[in-house]
Design an enzyme around this catalytic site. Structure first.
Site, PDB file in Angstrom:
ATOM      1  N   ARG A  42       0.952  -1.274  -0.232  1.00 15.82           N
ATOM      2  CA  ARG A  42       0.024  -0.137  -0.012  1.00 15.82           C
ATOM      3  C   ARG A  42       0.617   1.152  -0.055  1.00 15.82           C
ATOM      4  NH1 ARG A  42      -2.504  -4.027   2.725  1.00 15.82           N
ATOM      5  NH2 ARG A  42      -1.443  -3.503   4.487  1.00 15.82           N
ATOM      6  N   GLU A  54       6.577 -10.618  13.656  1.00 13.09           N
ATOM      7  CA  GLU A  54       6.068 -11.480  14.698  1.00 13.09           C
ATOM      8  C   GLU A  54       6.184 -12.839  14.370  1.00 13.09           C
ATOM      9  OE1 GLU A  54       3.725  -9.121  13.080  1.00 13.09           O
ATOM     10  OE2 GLU A  54       5.173  -7.707  13.550  1.00 13.09           O
TER      11      GLU A  54
END
Length: 179
Positions: free
Chosen positions: A62, A99
């Site tokens: 994006r 993560e």
């Protein structure tokens, strides 16, 4: 008295996407609205008005949308930083931790010239890992990061503090609590 909408008003939240417990901040609704999108680009540029910017670097994916619009507005070049294996030609790469594992991003080795001033942009700042990797790539090519601009900051995840600890100027148009 009517209040003017803010960028945050154009962003929808999708619950439990992509996993249960996640509140996904969807900027595609912002991009789809011409007034919201214009407001977003103008506000991302505002802190850097009057400063020299040679290139805008956008982080996949994006960041390409807003980066291209900002580069167009400034009449400067746009440089994508992409996931490993997506750019043709000679690249340099930078690994970083997510993560849930590791990732690698790349930039063309001739995309930034030494001494060029760069604005790094993306839609969302979470942990700051992708942005840090992008900064490292630009710096390895000799570019100077003027600032890092995001639409959304998720302050609970610490990305802003991570980038500011690197000496970066960090701007975000809005913030959301939580993940």
């Amino acid at each position: 008295m009517l209040t003017q909408p803010t960028v945050k008003n154009y962003i929808r939240t999708i619950v439990d996407f992509p996993h249960e417990g996640i509140l996904f901040r969807d900027v595609t609704t912002l991009f789809a609205d011409p007034r919201g999108f214009r407001m977003c680009i103008d506000q991302m540029l505002h802190p850097y008005a009057g400063q020299r910017i040679d290139k805008v670097v956008g982080l996949e994916a994006r960041g390409f949308i807003i980066g291209g619009a900002i580069a167009h507005q400034l009449s400067v070049g746009f440089v994508p930083i992409r996931k490993k294996g997506k750019l043709p030609g000679t690249t340099i790469s930078q690994d970083y931790k997510l993560e849930y594992g590791d990732a690698i991003v790349e930039i063309h080795d001739d995309a930034i010239q030494p001494g060029e001033t760069v604005l790094l942009v993306d839609d969302l700042l979470a942990t700051g890992g992708t942005a840090e990797a992008g900064i490292r790539l630009v710096e390895r090519l000799g570019g100077n990061i003027l600032g890092c601009s995001f639409i959304v900051d998720l302050p609970d995840l610490g990305g802003r503090a991570r980038l500011e600890a690197m000496g970066m100027d960090v701007q975000a148009l809005c913030a959301f609590d939580g993940l």
